[in-house]
Design an enzyme around this catalytic site. Structure first.
Site, PDB file in Angstrom:
ATOM      1  N   HIS A 187      12.818   5.280  33.081  1.00 44.07           N
ATOM      2  CA  HIS A 187      14.037   5.557  33.845  1.00 44.07           C
ATOM      3  C   HIS A 187      13.924   6.944  34.467  1.00 44.07           C
ATOM      4  O   HIS A 187      13.759   7.944  33.762  1.00 44.07           O
ATOM      5  CB  HIS A 187      15.275   5.478  32.948  1.00 44.07           C
ATOM      6  CG  HIS A 187      15.643   4.068  32.611  1.00 44.07           C
ATOM      7  ND1 HIS A 187      16.170   3.710  31.399  1.00 44.07           N
ATOM      8  CD2 HIS A 187      15.544   2.923  33.347  1.00 44.07           C
ATOM      9  CE1 HIS A 187      16.394   2.386  31.399  1.00 44.07           C
ATOM     10  NE2 HIS A 187      16.025   1.903  32.571  1.00 44.07           N
ATOM     11  N   GLU A 224      15.846  10.398  33.388  1.00 45.75           N
ATOM     12  CA  GLU A 224      15.812  10.857  31.997  1.00 45.75           C
ATOM     13  C   GLU A 224      14.672  11.861  31.819  1.00 45.75           C
ATOM     14  O   GLU A 224      13.661  11.599  31.172  1.00 45.75           O
ATOM     15  CB  GLU A 224      15.691   9.628  31.075  1.00 45.75           C
ATOM     16  CG  GLU A 224      16.888   8.698  31.261  1.00 45.75           C
ATOM     17  CD  GLU A 224      16.716   7.296  30.687  1.00 45.75           C
ATOM     18  OE1 GLU A 224      15.714   7.044  30.003  1.00 45.75           O
ATOM     19  OE2 GLU A 224      17.607   6.458  30.946  1.00 45.75           O
ATOM     20  N   HIS A 258      13.348   7.564  25.999  1.00 44.76           N
ATOM     21  CA  HIS A 258      14.451   7.551  26.957  1.00 44.76           C
ATOM     22  C   HIS A 258      15.442   8.648  26.576  1.00 44.76           C
ATOM     23  O   HIS A 258      15.266   9.350  25.594  1.00 44.76           O
ATOM     24  CB  HIS A 258      15.172   6.191  26.915  1.00 44.76           C
ATOM     25  CG  HIS A 258      14.368   5.071  27.504  1.00 44.76           C
ATOM     26  ND1 HIS A 258      14.671   4.514  28.714  1.00 44.76           N
ATOM     27  CD2 HIS A 258      13.272   4.418  27.051  1.00 44.76           C
ATOM     28  CE1 HIS A 258      13.805   3.553  28.991  1.00 44.76           C
ATOM     29  NE2 HIS A 258      12.931   3.475  27.996  1.00 44.76           N
ATOM     30  N   GLU A 278      16.017   7.377  21.993  1.00 46.78           N
ATOM     31  CA  GLU A 278      16.988   7.892  22.960  1.00 46.78           C
ATOM     32  C   GLU A 278      17.168   9.359  22.585  1.00 46.78           C
ATOM     33  O   GLU A 278      17.835   9.693  21.604  1.00 46.78           O
ATOM     34  CB  GLU A 278      18.335   7.150  22.875  1.00 46.78           C
ATOM     35  CG  GLU A 278      18.284   5.708  23.340  1.00 46.78           C
ATOM     36  CD  GLU A 278      18.283   5.531  24.860  1.00 46.78           C
ATOM     37  OE1 GLU A 278      18.279   6.550  25.588  1.00 46.78           O
ATOM     38  OE2 GLU A 278      18.285   4.378  25.317  1.00 46.78           O
TER      39      GLU A 278
HETATM   40 ZN   LIG Z   1      16.473   4.911  29.760  1.00 49.25          ZN
END
Ligand SMILES: [Zn+2]
Length: 436
Positions: free
Chosen positions: A175, A178, A313, A392
């Site tokens: 992504h 990020e 992420h 994350e």
């Molecule tokens: Zn992500």
């Protein structure tokens, strides 16, 4: 000469005009407390007047919503009509961006440092020179090219040079926005090649590593040059008018790569609308980036034993375990869920010990929201890596994607601590049967 200067000014003006400005955008913290509030928020989200930082909307899940100044009244009216509480937490989102893109004015050495967010060119140049400086164990691999013809570049780290090794894949930057993810992956490369810590050495040397800090290079570049909040890749193949969705047409340029993998593709938590931020693409593996990773892994599975697939992420401080569509007792669909959970808890306890940062461990459906077609779910269910985790990273939302550069190094230190502890648990549980 004057014409040249005028031309230059025009070019600069055109470039500036394209950059999406978040000046005076307000950021609200909203946590729906009932199904009714969730529905009301989903209705608001579907209007696309505002940018929800988290794609999922769930009871008890704290979200952040970006509201342009001219839409602030509209937003507050929507929320008061639905009796939903919202707290204004940032008055000017652009000021967070300005702070995040700060670069040191003076740099005495050519040493790569983690006190600012590096551009794609800087990351790729560093990888080249770092691989060259450690050429007995490190090399560069290029697994394919993006729609904008950028290479998808990785670092191979192989200390053992033996047949049938254990193989680990590290995937970052899927992504675009990020930014802490590539900054973590480059740190892991640096640690694996230079650290003297016995735990780091064991993790670095037990496994042949394939580390891709930026698996979405086009999107990453675009998040620097045009729109800081860009998430998808930049594939123009499905470009269409997004006017009916109240969105700029540019939104249809790109696919959400973490919805494009061939595992339960397009079943939940993904969109078939090219204008959507979670657009899964016209088919599974329609994108060069996801396909290149899958092809690599299919080849690697014939050369050794797949062991680790680690995905990075941000944000929310979670360690996610496959599968992202299951919750409650259904988490046991992942055959070794109990082991993954135990490894995860041990790792995150160690992570917390460094800077007191807390992580939660579980499936995405349990602790975040339901997702399908994610790379790490495919790694488990499609490619059959035994050990699959998705970090994350920092933070829990105060800065979110706009994490200040001062937090890069502490984030990286604690993440590495957590990973080393996870590897220790992995060895004690018998997943690694090497001779090291
Ligand atoms: Zn992500």
């Amino acid at each position: 000469m004057i014409i040249k200067i005028l031309l230059l000014i025009t070019i600069i003006a055109v470039n500036k005009a394209e950059y999406v400005n978040y000046r005076n955008h307000k950021l609200y913290r909203v946590t729906p407390s009932s199904d009714k509030e969730v529905q009301a928020l989903l209705d608001i989200k579907n209007n696309n007047d505002f940018l929800f930082w988290l794609e999922g909307v769930k009871v008890g899940l704290e979200n952040r919503i970006d509201v342009a100044q001219e839409k602030q009244e509209l937003f507050e009216k929507y929320l008061s009509d639905a009796s939903i509480k919202a707290e204004l937490v940032v008055d000017d989102v652009q000021s967070l961006i300005d702070n995040q893109v700060k670069r040191p004015l003076v740099r005495n050495t050519n040493e790569y440092v983690w006190d600012y967010y590096q551009t794609l060119d800087e990351i790729y140049e560093w990888m080249d020179s770092f691989a060259a400086a450690h050429s007995t164990v490190a090399s560069i691999i290029n697994i394919g090219y993006t729609a904008e013809e950028r290479p998808i570049k990785g670092m191979v780290i192989d200390y053992k040079k033996i047949g049938d090794p254990y193989i680990g894949v590290i995937e970052g930057g899927l992504h675009a926005r990020e930014w802490i993810s590539p900054a973590t992956c480059t740190w892991i490369i640096k640690e694996f090649l230079t650290s003297n810590d016995p735990g780091v050495r064991s993790m670095a040397e037990d496994v042949v590593w394939y580390i891709f800090p930026v698996t979405n290079p086009d999107g990453y570049v675009y998040s620097f040059t045009d729109n800081r909040m860009w998430r998808k890749n930049r594939n123009p193949a499905m470009k269409t008018s997004c006017a009916q969705w109240n969105l700029p047409d540019d939104m249809s340029v790109g696919v959400d790569l973490n919805r494009n993998f061939d595992f339960l593709w397009m079943t939940v938590g993904a969109s078939s609308n090219p204008c959507a931020i979670t657009y899964a693409g016209p088919a599974a593996f329609s994108e060069q980036e996801s396909l290149a990773l899958a092809n690599l892994i299919n080849n690697l599975s014939k050369q050794g034993s797949l062991l680790y697939y680690l995905s990075y992420h941000s944000f929310t401080q979670l360690l996610l375990i496959p599968y992202s569509h299951v919750q409650g007792k259904d988490v046991l669909e992942a055959d070794n869920y109990a082991d993954l959970f135990e490894i995860g808890i041990k790792g995150m306890d160690k992570l917390t010990a460094r800077h007191n940062t807390t992580y939660r461990v579980g499936t995405s459906a349990d602790i975040l929201y339901e997702v399908s077609g994610a790379g790490f779910d495919w790694a488990k269910g499609g490619a059959h890596f035994p050990l699959v985790f998705l970090f994350e990273l920092r933070d829990t939302g105060n800065f979110g994607f706009l994490l200040p550069p001062e937090e890069i190094i502490p984030n990286n230190e604690e993440t590495m601590d957590g990973m080393v502890e996870m590897h220790r648990a992995v060895r004690s549980m018998g997943y690694y049967r090497g001779s090291a």
